[in-house]
Write a protein that holds these residues in place. Structure first.
Motif, PDB file in Angstrom:
ATOM      1  N   THR A 302      79.421  53.815  64.125  1.00  0.00           N
ATOM      2  CA  THR A 302      80.403  52.881  63.567  1.00  0.00           C
ATOM      3  C   THR A 302      80.916  53.375  62.226  1.00  0.00           C
ATOM      4  O   THR A 302      82.130  53.342  61.943  1.00  0.00           O
ATOM      5  CB  THR A 302      79.786  51.475  63.403  1.00  0.00           C
ATOM      6  OG1 THR A 302      79.307  51.019  64.677  1.00  0.00           O
ATOM      7  CG2 THR A 302      80.806  50.493  62.851  1.00  0.00           C
ATOM      8  N   GLN A 303      79.994  53.867  61.389  1.00  0.00           N
ATOM      9  CA  GLN A 303      80.412  54.416  60.097  1.00  0.00           C
ATOM     10  C   GLN A 303      81.299  55.650  60.284  1.00  0.00           C
ATOM     11  O   GLN A 303      82.236  55.874  59.524  1.00  0.00           O
ATOM     12  CB  GLN A 303      79.171  54.767  59.264  1.00  0.00           C
ATOM     13  CG  GLN A 303      78.397  53.545  58.785  1.00  0.00           C
ATOM     14  CD  GLN A 303      77.103  53.917  58.095  1.00  0.00           C
ATOM     15  OE1 GLN A 303      76.701  55.081  58.079  1.00  0.00           O
ATOM     16  NE2 GLN A 303      76.427  52.912  57.532  1.00  0.00           N
ATOM     17  N   ARG A 304      80.957  56.424  61.313  1.00  0.00           N
ATOM     18  CA  ARG A 304      81.790  57.596  61.591  1.00  0.00           C
ATOM     19  C   ARG A 304      83.207  57.182  61.979  1.00  0.00           C
ATOM     20  O   ARG A 304      84.194  57.789  61.557  1.00  0.00           O
ATOM     21  CB  ARG A 304      81.163  58.421  62.706  1.00  0.00           C
ATOM     22  CG  ARG A 304      81.944  59.697  63.015  1.00  0.00           C
ATOM     23  CD  ARG A 304      81.380  60.420  64.192  1.00  0.00           C
ATOM     24  NE  ARG A 304      82.232  61.558  64.559  1.00  0.00           N
ATOM     25  CZ  ARG A 304      82.185  62.197  65.707  1.00  0.00           C
ATOM     26  NH1 ARG A 304      81.334  61.800  66.630  1.00  0.00           N
ATOM     27  NH2 ARG A 304      82.973  63.226  65.936  1.00  0.00           N
ATOM     28  N   LEU A 305      83.335  56.133  62.807  1.00  0.00           N
ATOM     29  CA  LEU A 305      84.659  55.640  63.181  1.00  0.00           C
ATOM     30  C   LEU A 305      85.413  55.116  61.962  1.00  0.00           C
ATOM     31  O   LEU A 305      86.618  55.346  61.809  1.00  0.00           O
ATOM     32  CB  LEU A 305      84.532  54.525  64.226  1.00  0.00           C
ATOM     33  CG  LEU A 305      84.148  54.957  65.645  1.00  0.00           C
ATOM     34  CD1 LEU A 305      83.878  53.723  66.503  1.00  0.00           C
ATOM     35  CD2 LEU A 305      85.265  55.795  66.263  1.00  0.00           C
ATOM     36  N   ILE A 306      84.697  54.406  61.083  1.00  0.00           N
ATOM     37  CA  ILE A 306      85.335  53.892  59.869  1.00  0.00           C
ATOM     38  C   ILE A 306      85.823  55.051  59.002  1.00  0.00           C
ATOM     39  O   ILE A 306      86.948  55.025  58.481  1.00  0.00           O
ATOM     40  CB  ILE A 306      84.350  53.001  59.085  1.00  0.00           C
ATOM     41  CG1 ILE A 306      84.063  51.718  59.877  1.00  0.00           C
ATOM     42  CG2 ILE A 306      84.913  52.658  57.699  1.00  0.00           C
ATOM     43  CD1 ILE A 306      82.956  50.865  59.290  1.00  0.00           C
ATOM     44  N   ARG A 307      84.985  56.103  58.857  1.00  0.00           N
ATOM     45  CA  ARG A 307      85.405  57.266  58.073  1.00  0.00           C
ATOM     46  C   ARG A 307      86.604  57.955  58.713  1.00  0.00           C
ATOM     47  O   ARG A 307      87.520  58.417  58.028  1.00  0.00           O
ATOM     48  CB  ARG A 307      84.244  58.259  57.940  1.00  0.00           C
ATOM     49  CG  ARG A 307      83.218  57.884  56.897  1.00  0.00           C
ATOM     50  CD  ARG A 307      82.321  59.052  56.595  1.00  0.00           C
ATOM     51  NE  ARG A 307      81.551  59.478  57.761  1.00  0.00           N
ATOM     52  CZ  ARG A 307      80.345  58.998  58.093  1.00  0.00           C
ATOM     53  NH1 ARG A 307      79.784  58.064  57.335  1.00  0.00           N
ATOM     54  NH2 ARG A 307      79.713  59.433  59.164  1.00  0.00           N
ATOM     55  N   LEU A 308      86.607  58.021  60.037  1.00  0.00           N
ATOM     56  CA  LEU A 308      87.715  58.663  60.745  1.00  0.00           C
ATOM     57  C   LEU A 308      89.024  57.921  60.486  1.00  0.00           C
ATOM     58  O   LEU A 308      90.059  58.530  60.189  1.00  0.00           O
ATOM     59  CB  LEU A 308      87.414  58.699  62.243  1.00  0.00           C
ATOM     60  CG  LEU A 308      88.474  59.357  63.136  1.00  0.00           C
ATOM     61  CD1 LEU A 308      88.613  60.826  62.797  1.00  0.00           C
ATOM     62  CD2 LEU A 308      88.110  59.175  64.605  1.00  0.00           C
ATOM     63  N   SER A 433      80.713  69.740  65.423  1.00  0.00           N
ATOM     64  CA  SER A 433      81.701  68.725  65.074  1.00  0.00           C
ATOM     65  C   SER A 433      81.097  67.377  64.760  1.00  0.00           C
ATOM     66  O   SER A 433      81.733  66.559  64.117  1.00  0.00           O
ATOM     67  CB  SER A 433      82.714  68.581  66.209  1.00  0.00           C
ATOM     68  OG  SER A 433      82.055  68.158  67.390  1.00  0.00           O
ATOM     69  N   ASN A 434      79.896  67.113  65.200  1.00  0.00           N
ATOM     70  CA  ASN A 434      79.325  65.788  64.982  1.00  0.00           C
ATOM     71  C   ASN A 434      78.384  65.733  63.789  1.00  0.00           C
ATOM     72  O   ASN A 434      77.857  64.685  63.462  1.00  0.00           O
ATOM     73  CB  ASN A 434      78.571  65.328  66.234  1.00  0.00           C
ATOM     74  CG  ASN A 434      79.515  65.068  67.386  1.00  0.00           C
ATOM     75  OD1 ASN A 434      80.634  64.637  67.171  1.00  0.00           O
ATOM     76  ND2 ASN A 434      79.067  65.360  68.601  1.00  0.00           N
ATOM     77  N   GLN A 435      78.161  66.863  63.140  1.00  0.00           N
ATOM     78  CA  GLN A 435      77.242  66.848  62.011  1.00  0.00           C
ATOM     79  C   GLN A 435      77.916  66.248  60.791  1.00  0.00           C
ATOM     80  O   GLN A 435      79.045  66.578  60.455  1.00  0.00           O
ATOM     81  CB  GLN A 435      76.777  68.277  61.696  1.00  0.00           C
ATOM     82  CG  GLN A 435      76.002  68.895  62.867  1.00  0.00           C
ATOM     83  CD  GLN A 435      75.430  70.248  62.484  1.00  0.00           C
ATOM     84  OE1 GLN A 435      75.095  70.459  61.328  1.00  0.00           O
ATOM     85  NE2 GLN A 435      75.304  71.117  63.467  1.00  0.00           N
ATOM     86  N   TYR A 436      77.224  65.381  60.100  1.00  0.00           N
ATOM     87  CA  TYR A 436      77.676  64.724  58.879  1.00  0.00           C
ATOM     88  C   TYR A 436      78.981  63.948  59.087  1.00  0.00           C
ATOM     89  O   TYR A 436      79.748  63.763  58.154  1.00  0.00           O
ATOM     90  CB  TYR A 436      77.876  65.746  57.751  1.00  0.00           C
ATOM     91  CG  TYR A 436      76.674  66.624  57.555  1.00  0.00           C
ATOM     92  CD1 TYR A 436      75.443  66.071  57.184  1.00  0.00           C
ATOM     93  CD2 TYR A 436      76.761  67.994  57.738  1.00  0.00           C
ATOM     94  CE1 TYR A 436      74.320  66.889  57.014  1.00  0.00           C
ATOM     95  CE2 TYR A 436      75.664  68.806  57.566  1.00  0.00           C
ATOM     96  CZ  TYR A 436      74.434  68.253  57.206  1.00  0.00           C
ATOM     97  OH  TYR A 436      73.340  69.059  57.039  1.00  0.00           O
ATOM     98  N   GLY A 437      79.233  63.517  60.322  1.00  0.00           N
ATOM     99  CA  GLY A 437      80.447  62.744  60.563  1.00  0.00           C
ATOM    100  C   GLY A 437      81.714  63.552  60.392  1.00  0.00           C
ATOM    101  O   GLY A 437      82.740  63.021  60.032  1.00  0.00           O
ATOM    102  N   GLU A 438      81.677  64.859  60.633  1.00  0.00           N
ATOM    103  CA  GLU A 438      82.852  65.734  60.430  1.00  0.00           C
ATOM    104  C   GLU A 438      83.969  65.318  61.370  1.00  0.00           C
ATOM    105  O   GLU A 438      83.762  65.159  62.570  1.00  0.00           O
ATOM    106  CB  GLU A 438      82.424  67.181  60.681  1.00  0.00           C
ATOM    107  CG  GLU A 438      83.386  68.200  60.149  1.00  0.00           C
ATOM    108  CD  GLU A 438      84.368  68.621  61.220  1.00  0.00           C
ATOM    109  OE1 GLU A 438      85.542  68.848  60.873  1.00  0.00           O
ATOM    110  OE2 GLU A 438      83.966  68.716  62.386  1.00  0.00           O
TER     111      GLU A 438
END
Length: 486
Positions: A302-308, A433-438
């Motif tokens: 969810t945080q990754r989507l928010i950052r995206l 691509s998925n490391q650290y929410g890249e």
């Protein structure tokens, strides 16, 4: 009515009007000239017959009169040329007339004659024995003659106007023929002139239809410097602008399509993960002891989507120059030291070391928050693609600004990868691509922010050797003259 015909009529009217005025003026001048020539010729005849017939006393040098035989000879000769004359003495009495020529001289004319003036009459009808001649108009010259300042005789000499008119009539016929030929030539010239203009307009009309059909590559030939050629140049500039605009629209559409595809691809994985975990929890497919871990995974995605989403919004604002910029001078050594401390833990997880080489008190002119964002993204990118390596951060004052270098000895990139790293959602290494929410937006944001500062960012990289980012930020006197954009 078509423009071609309107232009033809306009040109033809102008040409014919000019020709008519010139023709009338020529006829008038020629007519006047012919009368003057006739009068001069009559004067010559008059002087000649007086000289032939006049008689003087050789002893006392007095005027004795005219010899009748000489006058008769001249009368016969001039009569063949339709010229008649009469002689008057100083008492206004007619002393000789050829063929019964009987002109009338008014009192006013006598006054002028006594003053030595020659009188020219264009139309007169003196009596002549010949009835037909009597009905014909004549042009007349009345000329006085003096001897020792005393008027001794007046000669009235005339010829038929028809003689002059015959010449004039022939001239008018010749002019009429010439006028007819000139009219045909004027018609042809009018057509050629009108066609030369309408041809260009036809070319513009044809080109306009092509543009209406979406063909922006059409060009109108320009050969001159008149108003129609200026219009053609403006038309060509318009088609060039339309073509560039169309190309930009296509690029924007392709970028939009690619963005939607990339955004959907980026969101699919975390959304799939979250949906799978939610279904597992709903149907008790996940053991209770793994619930916390599942919730943690959903929270991370969810945080990754928010950052995206935030990164996309941030990138669009930066790209369209809609962000606020508050540039000022500040100590960048302190900022880079803080960033090193923040990222040391992340670097340690990859068994990397961060080495900082920045002079104390080094001042940089930039927006503080955006400078932090630039350096954070570049350093984080170096950590992400380096394992058990060294990340070096250096800064130096150079001419017109400050130069920063962030280098690593990680996996590096090929030349093709280097060319694409500024593209949104591009990932040089898909496996990470998925490391650290890249999200593939960090470096594009860096590129846009550096440009907004009036700076420049370059990349040097070799596969398996590492990568070096070089960032230049200008001093206040060399930076763009704007501090904020809203």
């Amino acid at each position: 009515m078509k423009l071609l015909y309107r232009l033809m009529i306009a040109f033809f009217t102008v040409i014919i009007t000019l020709m008519t005025v010139l023709r009338l003026a020529f006829i008038n001048v020629t007519n006047e000239t012919m009368y003057r020539n006739t009068w001069n010729q009559l004067k010559t005849y008059s002087d000649s017959l007086v000289q032939d017939a006049i008689r003087y006393d050789t002893f006392d040098h007095t005027f004795k009169g005219f010899e009748n035989q000489a006058l008769l000879s001249n009368a016969a000769l001039l009569s063949n040329q339709h010229v008649h004359f009469a002689i008057f003495d100083m008492t206004q009495r007619q002393t000789f007339a050829s063929n019964g020529f009987a002109p009338q001289i008014s009192k006013n004319d006598w006054k002028k004659l006594k003053k030595g003036k020659t009188i020219y009459l264009r139309l007169t009808r003196p009596q002549i024995n010949n009835q037909k001649a009597h009905q014909s108009a004549m042009t007349e010259v009345i000329r006085p003659y003096f001897y020792h300042k005393k008027m001794i005789a007046v000669v009235s000499i005339a010829t038929f106007v028809s003689v002059v008119e015959e010449n004039m009539h022939q001239l008018k016929i010749n002019l009429a023929i010439a006028f007819l030929i000139a009219t045909l030539a004027a018609l042809l010239i009018s057509y050629l002139l009108a066609r030369s203009i309408t041809k260009k307009i036809d070319q513009l009309r044809t080109a306009t239809r092509q543009v209406a059909k979406g063909n922006y590559h059409v060009k109108v030939p320009v050969n001159g410097k008149d108003e129609v050629d200026d219009l053609a140049r403006s038309f060509n500039q318009m088609t060039t602008a339309l073509r560039e605009s169309d190309q930009e629209i296509r690029r924007q559409e392709e970028r939009r399509r690619k963005f939607l595809a990339d955004a959907a691809h980026e969101m699919r994985t975390p959304l799939t993960t979250i949906n799978g975990l939610l279904e597992g929890l709903r149907y008790d497919a996940i053991p209770k002891e793994d619930w916390n871990h599942s919730i943690e995974l959903m929270q991370n995605d969810t945080q990754r989507l928010i950052r995206l989403v935030n990164d996309n919004l941030d990138y669009e604002k930066i790209r369209t120059n809609q962000i606020s910029m508050d540039r000022k001078l500040f100590d960048c050594s302190a900022v880079l030291t803080n960033l090193k401390e923040q990222l040391n833990k992340r670097a340690a997880e990859k068994e990397d070391r961060i080495q900082l080489d920045v002079p104390a008190g080094l001042l940089v002119y930039a927006d503080y928050d955006r400078f932090v964002q630039i350096m954070f993204n570049v350093i984080q990118n170096a950590i992400q693609f380096t394992s058990n390596g060294l990340i070096k951060i250096s800064a130096r004052r150079v001419e017109r600004g400050c130069k920063f270098k962030i280098s690593d000895n990680g996996i590096g990139m090929t030349n093709d990868q280097v060319k694409n790293i500024w593209e949104r959602f591009y990932k040089a290494d898909q496996s990470r691509s998925n490391q650290y929410g890249e999200s593939g937006l960090g470096l594009p944001i860096v590129h846009e922010l550096v440009n907004l500062h009036g700076g420049k960012v370059t990349v040097e990289s070799k596969p398996k050797k590492g990568t070096t980012f070089t960032i230049f930020l200008p001093d206040p006197q060399h930076a763009p003259h704007r501090n904020s954009q809203n």
